[in-house]
Design an enzyme around this catalytic site. Structure first.
Site, PDB file in Angstrom:
ATOM      1  N   LYS A 227     -11.610  -2.667  10.962  1.00  0.00           N
ATOM      2  CA  LYS A 227     -10.695  -2.516  11.771  1.00  0.00           C
ATOM      3  C   LYS A 227     -10.372  -2.970  13.219  1.00  0.00           C
ATOM      4  O   LYS A 227      -9.460  -3.753  13.574  1.00  0.00           O
ATOM      5  CB  LYS A 227     -10.390  -0.879  12.165  1.00  0.00           C
ATOM      6  CG  LYS A 227     -10.009  -0.270  10.617  1.00  0.00           C
ATOM      7  CD  LYS A 227      -8.377  -0.663  10.302  1.00  0.00           C
ATOM      8  CE  LYS A 227      -7.956  -0.023   9.071  1.00  0.00           C
ATOM      9  NZ  LYS A 227      -6.664  -0.422   8.464  1.00  0.00           N
TER      10      LYS A 227
ATOM     11  N   TYR B 260     -15.813   0.155   7.454  1.00  0.00           N
ATOM     12  CA  TYR B 260     -14.212   0.486   7.686  1.00  0.00           C
ATOM     13  C   TYR B 260     -13.799  -0.109   9.297  1.00  0.00           C
ATOM     14  O   TYR B 260     -12.950  -0.888   9.694  1.00  0.00           O
ATOM     15  CB  TYR B 260     -13.927   1.809   7.467  1.00  0.00           C
ATOM     16  CG  TYR B 260     -12.519   2.253   7.699  1.00  0.00           C
ATOM     17  CD1 TYR B 260     -11.303   1.785   6.878  1.00  0.00           C
ATOM     18  CD2 TYR B 260     -12.363   3.180   8.490  1.00  0.00           C
ATOM     19  CE1 TYR B 260     -10.107   2.130   7.169  1.00  0.00           C
ATOM     20  CE2 TYR B 260     -11.114   3.572   8.925  1.00  0.00           C
ATOM     21  CZ  TYR B 260      -9.856   3.051   8.043  1.00  0.00           C
ATOM     22  OH  TYR B 260      -8.794   3.555   8.303  1.00  0.00           O
TER      23      TYR B 260
ATOM     24  N   ASP C 231      -0.968  -7.112  -5.527  1.00  0.00           N
ATOM     25  CA  ASP C 231      -2.869  -7.050  -5.136  1.00  0.00           C
ATOM     26  C   ASP C 231      -2.398  -7.738  -3.827  1.00  0.00           C
ATOM     27  O   ASP C 231      -2.227  -9.157  -3.691  1.00  0.00           O
ATOM     28  CB  ASP C 231      -3.444  -7.440  -6.167  1.00  0.00           C
ATOM     29  CG  ASP C 231      -4.949  -7.687  -5.540  1.00  0.00           C
ATOM     30  OD1 ASP C 231      -4.904  -7.478  -4.249  1.00  0.00           O
ATOM     31  OD2 ASP C 231      -5.674  -7.943  -6.486  1.00  0.00           O
TER      32      ASP C 231
ATOM     33  N   GLY D 110       0.820  -1.274  -0.038  1.00  0.00           N
ATOM     34  CA  GLY D 110       0.035  -0.049  -0.027  1.00  0.00           C
ATOM     35  C   GLY D 110       0.806   1.150  -0.082  1.00  0.00           C
ATOM     36  O   GLY D 110       0.715   2.268   0.452  1.00  0.00           O
TER      37      GLY D 110
ATOM     38  N   GLN E  61      -1.625   7.497   1.021  1.00  0.00           N
ATOM     39  CA  GLN E  61      -1.061   8.776   1.806  1.00  0.00           C
ATOM     40  C   GLN E  61      -0.332   8.595   2.733  1.00  0.00           C
ATOM     41  O   GLN E  61       0.843   9.102   2.931  1.00  0.00           O
ATOM     42  CB  GLN E  61      -2.334   9.249   2.607  1.00  0.00           C
ATOM     43  CG  GLN E  61      -2.247  10.728   3.350  1.00  0.00           C
ATOM     44  CD  GLN E  61      -3.236  10.934   4.411  1.00  0.00           C
ATOM     45  OE1 GLN E  61      -3.849  10.013   4.789  1.00  0.00           O
ATOM     46  NE2 GLN E  61      -3.096  12.288   4.845  1.00  0.00           N
ATOM     47  N   LEU E  62      -0.396   7.600   3.564  1.00  0.00           N
ATOM     48  CA  LEU E  62       0.765   6.977   4.776  1.00  0.00           C
ATOM     49  C   LEU E  62       1.779   6.464   4.083  1.00  0.00           C
ATOM     50  O   LEU E  62       2.922   6.677   4.247  1.00  0.00           O
ATOM     51  CB  LEU E  62       0.100   6.287   5.783  1.00  0.00           C
ATOM     52  CG  LEU E  62       1.259   5.807   6.699  1.00  0.00           C
ATOM     53  CD1 LEU E  62       1.871   6.782   7.640  1.00  0.00           C
ATOM     54  CD2 LEU E  62       0.447   4.695   7.593  1.00  0.00           C
TER      55      LEU E  62
ATOM     56  N   ARG F 136      -1.063  -0.572  -7.918  1.00  0.00           N
ATOM     57  CA  ARG F 136      -0.829   0.400  -8.967  1.00  0.00           C
ATOM     58  C   ARG F 136       0.561   1.129  -8.987  1.00  0.00           C
ATOM     59  O   ARG F 136       0.925   1.192  -7.768  1.00  0.00           O
ATOM     60  CB  ARG F 136      -1.930   1.549  -9.099  1.00  0.00           C
ATOM     61  CG  ARG F 136      -3.162   1.001  -9.818  1.00  0.00           C
ATOM     62  CD  ARG F 136      -4.348   2.040  -9.678  1.00  0.00           C
ATOM     63  NE  ARG F 136      -5.532   1.292  -9.514  1.00  0.00           N
ATOM     64  CZ  ARG F 136      -6.001   1.230  -8.326  1.00  0.00           C
ATOM     65  NH1 ARG F 136      -5.370   2.077  -7.319  1.00  0.00           N
ATOM     66  NH2 ARG F 136      -7.286   0.726  -7.837  1.00  0.00           N
TER      67      ARG F 136
END
Ligand code: SER
Length: 330
Positions: free
Chosen positions: A160, A156, A66, A21, A25-26, A49
């Site tokens: 989590k 979500y 993936d 990942g 953002q992170l 991607r």
């Protein structure tokens, strides 16, 4: 892997690091931070991607992955022999509400695939981010404790919370050294979030620096826990490098830094840019925000491994505006 001189030896055996990942953002910021800390070629960035801007992940290997493809993950682990995996790939809160079954599959199956692979290949450590989204409308909203009523009501948040319990289970049953933080909304200038409920707190700075006004999708008085990216990176790396015996929470640690509303964020920006204006038009994300804590009690993280944030709202605003203006001029 060489540690920068003067840095204390830690419980983590130096080795390669796989970040899954890496284009998020992170991920973009964590890869850069890890490549500063370790030899860059040993920090492997992976994502489903390629990065939109390849410069952002230059300086070390990039692999397409993936996370739902276990055989591809096995191949990469055999190839790079990572000692640590940072598994960051997930759908965030607002996106997962729109695509619940895929949100569950990616967030849940993705984690289980990584945990299984880590055990099978003897990976020393796994990092997995949890979130303030594990809490729900029944949770005490202010200074939300580490252990309290959870009852999340988003896909979500449910993923989590279940994921936290799986992390604890893999630690207990398999001795896997998996560590986790419940991040607040994360704010940084180098990368953009996508599909989260706290995204306004990043977007607002971009509009302000562009000289535009901002229409906020949350109401002006919606207080949420937030954190500046340098603090999030410090917390993540400190947690991962703390001696194992200091890690007493194997679900996920509450992590706090600041709490503010869109109106307070706007006021902080207006102290630098007095003409900046914000209007409010709450959408479906308001309901998600209303179910989350306003502020977090992170005493356990402070006590166990010495967590201490550096940035409050005004310090963050000054730094964000400075860097975004520099990037605008570049
Ligand atoms: N920032 C995330 C979101 O808004 C919460 O973890 O979905």
């Amino acid at each position: 892997m060489a540690l920068p001189s003067g840095e204390p030896e830690t419980s983590v055996l130096p080795g390669s690091v796989l970040v899954i990942g890496a284009c998020g953002q992170l991920g973009l910021e964590l890869v850069a931070a890890l490549r500063q800390r370790y030899e860059p070629h040993l920090v492997v960035a992976a994502d489903v991607r390629p990065p939109k801007n390849p410069d952002l992940l230059a300086g070390g290997p990039f692999e397409l992955l993936d996370v739902l493809d276990r055989s591809r993950l096995d191949k990469l682990i055999r190839q790079y022999r990572p000692k640590q995996i940072y598994h960051l790939a997930a759908l965030l809160s607002a996106t997962a509400e729109k695509n619940p079954l895929f949100g569950w599959q990616l967030n849940m199956d993705g984690l289980l695939i990584v945990l299984e692979a880590a055990v099978a290949h003897g990976v020393a450590q796994v990092y997995w981010p949890s979130s303030i989204a594990v809490f729900g409308p029944d949770t005490p909203r202010d200074h939300t404790p580490q252990v309290t009523i959870m009852n999340p009501n988003t896909v979500y948040g449910i993923s989590k919370l279940a994921g936290e319990q799986w992390c604890e289970w893999y630690h207990r049953k398999h001795g896997l050294d998996v560590r986790s933080l419940r991040y607040p909304g994360l704010i940084g200038y180098k990368s953009l979030p996508g599909g989260g409920t706290t995204d306004y707190a990043v977007d607002i700075y971009h509009k302000a620096v562009a000289g535009e006004n901002y229409e906020c999708f949350l109401s002006e008085d919606t207080h949420l826990p937030m954190m500046y990216m340098p603090d999030a990176l410090k917390a993540t790396l400190d947690l991962m490098h703390a001696p194992a015996e200091q890690i007493k929470v194997r679900t996920s640690y509450n992590l706090g830094a600041m709490s503010f509303s869109p109106a307070e964020s706007a006021a902080s920006i207006q102290r630098h840019l007095p003409d900046f204006q914000v209007t409010y038009k709450p959408d479906g994300r308001q309901q998600i925000a209303d179910s989350w804590p306003a502020s977090i009690d992170d005493a356990k993280a402070r006590q166990d491994w010495g967590w201490q944030p550096d940035f409050d709202l005004d310090k963050m605003t000054a730094d964000m505006l400075l860097h975004l203006k520099e990037m605008q001029l570049a």
